[in-house]
Design a protein around this motif. Sequence first.
Motif, PDB file in Angstrom:
ATOM      1  N   LEU A  40       0.811  -1.216   0.000  1.00 27.88           N
ATOM      2  CA  LEU A  40       0.000   0.000   0.000  1.00 27.88           C
ATOM      3  C   LEU A  40       0.845   1.267   0.000  1.00 27.88           C
ATOM      4  CD1 LEU A  40      -2.840  -0.952   2.528  1.00 27.88           C
ATOM      5  CD2 LEU A  40      -3.044  -0.697   0.055  1.00 27.88           C
ATOM      6  N   SER A  41       2.088   1.174   0.473  1.00 29.13           N
ATOM      7  CA  SER A  41       2.944   2.360   0.519  1.00 29.13           C
ATOM      8  C   SER A  41       3.256   2.895  -0.878  1.00 29.13           C
ATOM      9  CB  SER A  41       4.241   2.054   1.264  1.00 29.13           C
ATOM     10  OG  SER A  41       5.013   1.098   0.557  1.00 29.13           O
ATOM     11  N   PHE A  42       3.060   2.073  -1.891  1.00 27.49           N
ATOM     12  CA  PHE A  42       3.301   2.497  -3.275  1.00 27.49           C
ATOM     13  C   PHE A  42       1.995   2.794  -4.006  1.00 27.49           C
ATOM     14  CE2 PHE A  42       6.850  -0.209  -2.038  1.00 27.49           C
ATOM     15  CZ  PHE A  42       7.937   0.606  -2.339  1.00 27.49           C
ATOM     16  N   THR A  43       0.929   3.039  -3.235  1.00 28.79           N
ATOM     17  CA  THR A  43      -0.372   3.294  -3.845  1.00 28.79           C
ATOM     18  C   THR A  43      -1.015   4.546  -3.266  1.00 28.79           C
ATOM     19  OG1 THR A  43      -1.609   1.996  -2.198  1.00 28.79           O
ATOM     20  CG2 THR A  43      -0.726   0.806  -4.112  1.00 28.79           C
ATOM     21  N   ASP A  44      -2.070   4.977  -3.946  1.00 29.23           N
ATOM     22  CA  ASP A  44      -2.946   6.032  -3.437  1.00 29.23           C
ATOM     23  C   ASP A  44      -4.236   5.331  -3.018  1.00 29.23           C
ATOM     24  OD1 ASP A  44      -4.300   8.296  -2.814  1.00 29.23           O
ATOM     25  OD2 ASP A  44      -4.564   8.988  -4.876  1.00 29.23           O
ATOM     26  N   LEU A  56       6.643   5.975  -6.333  1.00 27.94           N
ATOM     27  CA  LEU A  56       7.338   6.584  -5.196  1.00 27.94           C
ATOM     28  C   LEU A  56       6.732   7.915  -4.769  1.00 27.94           C
ATOM     29  CD1 LEU A  56      11.040   5.861  -6.286  1.00 27.94           C
ATOM     30  CD2 LEU A  56       9.652   4.573  -4.643  1.00 27.94           C
ATOM     31  N   HIS A  57       5.514   8.186  -5.225  1.00 29.98           N
ATOM     32  CA  HIS A  57       4.897   9.480  -4.927  1.00 29.98           C
ATOM     33  C   HIS A  57       4.804   9.750  -3.431  1.00 29.98           C
ATOM     34  CE1 HIS A  57       2.175  12.894  -5.062  1.00 29.98           C
ATOM     35  NE2 HIS A  57       1.362  12.239  -4.243  1.00 29.98           N
ATOM     36  N   ASN A  58       4.387   8.738  -2.650  1.00 30.82           N
ATOM     37  CA  ASN A  58       4.241   8.930  -1.200  1.00 30.82           C
ATOM     38  C   ASN A  58       5.566   9.258  -0.527  1.00 30.82           C
ATOM     39  OD1 ASN A  58       1.427   8.457  -1.038  1.00 30.82           O
ATOM     40  ND2 ASN A  58       1.749   6.245  -1.120  1.00 30.82           N
ATOM     41  N   PHE A  59       6.634   8.647  -0.999  1.00 27.18           N
ATOM     42  CA  PHE A  59       7.947   8.893  -0.402  1.00 27.18           C
ATOM     43  C   PHE A  59       8.485  10.264  -0.799  1.00 27.18           C
ATOM     44  CE2 PHE A  59       7.383   4.314  -0.754  1.00 27.18           C
ATOM     45  CZ  PHE A  59       7.678   3.902   0.538  1.00 27.18           C
ATOM     46  N   LYS A  60       8.191  10.691  -2.026  1.00 30.72           N
ATOM     47  CA  LYS A  60       8.579  12.041  -2.447  1.00 30.72           C
ATOM     48  C   LYS A  60       7.792  13.084  -1.662  1.00 30.72           C
ATOM     49  CE  LYS A  60       9.778  10.669  -7.180  1.00 30.72           C
ATOM     50  NZ  LYS A  60       9.415  10.791  -8.615  1.00 30.72           N
ATOM     51  N   SER A 267       0.942   4.137   5.166  1.00 34.51           N
ATOM     52  CA  SER A 267       1.739   2.919   5.006  1.00 34.51           C
ATOM     53  C   SER A 267       3.176   3.244   4.640  1.00 34.51           C
ATOM     54  CB  SER A 267       1.108   2.024   3.933  1.00 34.51           C
ATOM     55  OG  SER A 267      -0.193   1.623   4.293  1.00 34.51           O
ATOM     56  N   ALA A 268       3.367   4.280   3.827  1.00 32.13           N
ATOM     57  CA  ALA A 268       4.726   4.692   3.457  1.00 32.13           C
ATOM     58  C   ALA A 268       5.494   5.176   4.687  1.00 32.13           C
ATOM     59  CB  ALA A 268       4.664   5.791   2.396  1.00 32.13           C
ATOM     60  N   ILE A 269       4.834   5.958   5.546  1.00 31.03           N
ATOM     61  CA  ILE A 269       5.489   6.422   6.777  1.00 31.03           C
ATOM     62  C   ILE A 269       5.785   5.231   7.682  1.00 31.03           C
ATOM     63  CG2 ILE A 269       5.280   7.922   8.788  1.00 31.03           C
ATOM     64  CD1 ILE A 269       3.349   9.646   7.206  1.00 31.03           C
TER      65      ILE A 269
END
Length: 292
Positions: A40-44, A56-60, A267-269
């Motif tokens: 999920l960290s790689f999704t919206d 990688l949008h969430n990480f950016k 999820s990315a955090i």
Amino acid sequence: MKDKNRIMRKQNLIGRLFVAPPVLLFLIFTLLPMAMAIGLSFTDYDIINAPKFSGLHNFKKMIHDEFFWIALRNTCYYTVLYVPLGLLLSLGTALFLNSERRMVGLFRTLFYLPVLSSSVATATLWFWILNPQLGLLNGILGIFGIDGPAWLYDSKLAMLSIVMMSLWAGFGGNMMIFLSGLKGIPGTYYEAAKVEGAGRLQRFRYITMPSLTKTTFLVSTMLIIGTFQVFDQAFVLTKGGPGNATITLVYYIYNNGFNNLNMGYASAISLVLFLIIVTMTIINQKINKAEI
């Protein structure tokens, strides 16, 4: 020989049956959620609609997120305060109670009791203790003519207040671990040191601390992991305030995931938090190995 092999196979089968339930629970409630969170960290994903791959949008987004860095700074500040104080308090108490004095058993029980209480109940109790008008702590300070501060409502003292509560609530468990380590040190070491004329500080430095290296590593690792996962205290006592002074990484994950319905970003955090904990654990292991 055949009978012996049959018995061994039967014992192995029984052993696997006993191990199967906890392993299954670990897979379902730990590994599977971890794998889902990584995906999920790689999704919206907002819970309502299906996840959409975002790379990688969430990480950016995290790099430019001011509140993420505030939460990370607060969590690190809490860790820097709590870990050394927790080690010193639990070890000092264990040293004091590692004797055959009268009432020692009672004090061990009293110091361990807060560990058995839920974190929410403990935080509720401390919310009253730290109340600036009717709280117990400011009431005691008032007896000595000291005007107590607004502990939970001052951005400079709010995190320190949470540290105080966490120390009171958690040091008993670590104290018991240190007590177990102290009981494992042979008494002949101290007797030989006394014969050689070693004082109390010398015995502590050259016998006690080296013998507790593995115990210290265990306790410090547990403290580090616990501090980076702190949530209940800030949620009950301050709601992350005042002025975001006590918002932590897990609290920020909770806000994004359940209040803002931004599960992908939460999820990315979480993944970044997991990597931070792993890194800190490895560093702590290297430090403790260097001391052996």
